[in-house]
Design a protein around this motif. Structure first.
Motif, PDB file in Angstrom:
ATOM      1  N   ILE A 135      -2.611  13.361  -7.256  1.00  0.00           N
ATOM      2  CA  ILE A 135      -3.060  12.381  -8.246  1.00  0.00           C
ATOM      3  C   ILE A 135      -1.891  11.444  -8.518  1.00  0.00           C
ATOM      4  N   ASN A 136      -2.035  10.207  -8.131  1.00  0.00           N
ATOM      5  CA  ASN A 136      -0.947   9.249  -8.281  1.00  0.00           C
ATOM      6  C   ASN A 136      -0.855   8.712  -9.709  1.00  0.00           C
ATOM      7  N   PRO A 137       0.346   8.339 -10.147  1.00  0.00           N
ATOM      8  CA  PRO A 137       0.544   7.815 -11.512  1.00  0.00           C
ATOM      9  C   PRO A 137       0.086   6.364 -11.600  1.00  0.00           C
TER      10      PRO A 137
ATOM     11  N   GLY B 223       4.506  15.269  -1.088  1.00  0.00           N
ATOM     12  CA  GLY B 223       3.337  14.406  -1.083  1.00  0.00           C
ATOM     13  C   GLY B 223       3.176  13.590  -2.344  1.00  0.00           C
ATOM     14  N   GLU B 224       4.298  13.198  -2.939  1.00  0.00           N
ATOM     15  CA  GLU B 224       4.269  12.363  -4.144  1.00  0.00           C
ATOM     16  C   GLU B 224       4.914  11.013  -3.848  1.00  0.00           C
ATOM     17  N   LEU B 225       4.399   9.961  -4.467  1.00  0.00           N
ATOM     18  CA  LEU B 225       4.967   8.635  -4.257  1.00  0.00           C
ATOM     19  C   LEU B 225       6.398   8.567  -4.760  1.00  0.00           C
ATOM     20  N   GLU B 226       7.242   7.871  -4.018  1.00  0.00           N
ATOM     21  CA  GLU B 226       8.609   7.607  -4.478  1.00  0.00           C
ATOM     22  C   GLU B 226       8.565   6.369  -5.384  1.00  0.00           C
TER      23      GLU B 226
ATOM     24  N   ALA C  86       1.940  18.468  -4.467  1.00  0.00           N
ATOM     25  CA  ALA C  86       2.256  17.638  -5.632  1.00  0.00           C
ATOM     26  C   ALA C  86       2.030  18.406  -6.926  1.00  0.00           C
ATOM     27  N   LYS C  87       2.796  18.038  -7.939  1.00  0.00           N
ATOM     28  CA  LYS C  87       2.663  18.687  -9.249  1.00  0.00           C
ATOM     29  C   LYS C  87       1.301  18.377  -9.853  1.00  0.00           C
ATOM     30  N   HIS C  88       0.881  17.125  -9.744  1.00  0.00           N
ATOM     31  CA  HIS C  88      -0.419  16.709 -10.281  1.00  0.00           C
ATOM     32  C   HIS C  88      -1.378  16.509  -9.111  1.00  0.00           C
TER      33      HIS C  88
ATOM     34  N   ILE D 221       0.869  -1.178   0.000  1.00  0.00           N
ATOM     35  CA  ILE D 221       0.000   0.000   0.000  1.00  0.00           C
ATOM     36  C   ILE D 221       0.912   1.236   0.000  1.00  0.00           C
ATOM     37  N   SER D 222       0.348   2.421   0.187  1.00  0.00           N
ATOM     38  CA  SER D 222       1.188   3.627   0.210  1.00  0.00           C
ATOM     39  C   SER D 222       0.984   4.404   1.498  1.00  0.00           C
ATOM     40  N   THR D 223       1.878   5.342   1.741  1.00  0.00           N
ATOM     41  CA  THR D 223       1.824   6.183   2.939  1.00  0.00           C
ATOM     42  C   THR D 223       0.568   7.035   2.991  1.00  0.00           C
TER      43      THR D 223
END
Length: 414
Positions: free
Chosen positions: A188-190, A158-161, A336-338, A126-128
């Motif tokens: 918005i995650n990729p 606040g972006e996923l690594e 986040a950028k997106h 999962i993610s943070t």
């Protein structure tokens, strides 16, 4: 006087849209209501309210079980709602399971994986930034099966690594379950990249699309996602209803989540055989009226045009960030950028609840607290945030009211 930025944000029918939401036409604490808590739940247009009223006053009856006229009419409306949902997300209607909401949908999948696919030493990713509803079900599954819950880290913005995520993928991972849009940060995650990378190693993916559904187009075939969950009340529909999309191949492999009426083909005391999907996962009398309301809500958004909605909300979010940035004491949590239409912030060292109360006194509804993302708040070492979350009926004038309200709160808090 409106600023130039305000004047450039145009939805020709915004007042018409607002008039379709009866609850917006009121005052709170002597001020016109500014409703900016859409990430928690959206308001409902008359089209949704009317569809539910028509069910209860015109053809209230149970579905799938009667030959009489009212039952046939209710069944037709209920299944028409399923087709509407399927069209909205680009799926086949047999891949749409009605649930109580996103939480229920994720629990359905987690329960199935716990029973059939998870073993000791396996991993779930999962993610943070996950909502508790996409953390706790997997914790329960992992604890029972002695599997391991792995968490994708995020950056300070606040972006996923994503490089770390890719390194986490291995044959022990049985499923990746991530949010499409963060309810706290608006990130918005990729997700297409996440799905592609996971599928390259034969790993299925579940998307929590609760926050995505009202803001961006969903096409499950294009995403190639294995499971997708969303809630009706986040997309102008009623509470107590949501859906799980699953690829038909996966739905056949998952065991039933619950047992009871309507999910069976044949029952004896020795053995039961189950109905075909999706009814295999819909035990008991469903939320018929709510499903009809969800279908009406998705028809409403379709009529508005999701791309038009997305473009308008993007401009509105940009304007809100620009205007809030003029307040020296304010700092954003998540940049986040997106991003979509959720903005989290803090005012100096003041507790977010204090800010929320002062805004409410001015008729401005925002959400304060940890937003059911306590691990995310711990990542930023904060107790919570003030969150303003936008919808298609919000306006630049309401953003200006928010900014004025925050400035007043700053003065009062000292």
């Amino acid at each position: 006087m409106e600023t130039t930025a305000t004047q450039n944000i145009i939805w020709p029918d915004v007042e018409l849209i607002r008039n379709e939401f009866p609850i917006l036409q009121q005052t709170v604490n002597g001020n016109p209501l500014v409703y900016l808590d859409n990430g928690a739940t959206t308001q409902k247009p008359v089209q949704v309210i009317r569809s539910m009223q028509e069910y209860y006053t015109g053809y209230n009856s149970n579905v799938h079980r009667g030959v009489h006229t009212l039952s046939q009419k209710a069944t037709s409306a209920y299944e028409a709602a399923r087709h509407q949902v399927a069209s909205f997300i680009g799926a086949d209607h047999t891949e749409v399971i009605f649930t109580k909401g996103t939480t229920d949908a994720i629990n359905l999948v987690a329960a199935g994986f716990r029973k059939e696919f998870l073993n000791e030493g396996d991993e779930v990713i999962i993610s943070t930034m996950e909502h508790h509803s996409n953390i706790v079900p997997w914790q329960l599954a992992c604890e029972e099966k002695k599997a391991h819950l792995k968490v994708i880290p995020i950056t300070d913005k606040g972006e996923l690594e994503m490089d770390v995520f890719e390194s986490m993928l291995n044959p022990r991972v049985k499923i990746v379950a991530v949010t499409w849009i963060s309810n706290s940060l608006g990130t918005i995650n990729p997700v297409k990249d996440i799905i592609r990378l996971a599928h390259a190693q034969g790993i299925p993916v579940l998307l929590d699309a609760a926050q995505a559904a009202p803001h961006i187009q969903i096409r499950v075939r294009d995403l190639d996602v294995d499971f997708l969950a969303l809630s009706g009340h986040k997309i102008y529909g009623p509470t107590g209803i949501g859906i799980l999309y699953g690829k038909e191949s996966w739905l056949h492999k998952l065991p039933p989540y619950q047992g009871g009426g309507d999910m069976i083909k044949h029952v004896t005391f020795a053995k039961t055989t189950y109905a075909d999907v999706p009814l295999k996962f819909e035990a008991g009398t469903p939320a018929i009226c709510e499903a009809i309301g969800l279908g009406a809500a998705m028809a409403y958004v379709t009529q508005l045009g999701i791309h038009k909605v997305q473009a308008y909300e993007h401009q509105l979010t940009k304007y809100a960030i620009e205007q809030l940035s003029t307040i020296p004491q304010l700092r954003f949590i998540g940049e986040a950028k997106h991003r979509a239409a959720a903005i989290s912030f803090l005012i100096g060292d003041h507790h977010p609840s204090d800010v929320g109360v002062l805004l409410d006194q001015q008729g401005i509804a925002v959400r304060t607290g940890h937003h059911c993302t306590q691990p995310l708040m711990e990542r930023f070492n904060i107790p919570g945030t003030v969150r303003a979350s936008l919808a298609v009926y919000n306006t630049t004038e309401e953003i200006d009211r928010l900014v004025q309200g925050v400035r007043k709160a700053v003065t009062l808090l000292g």
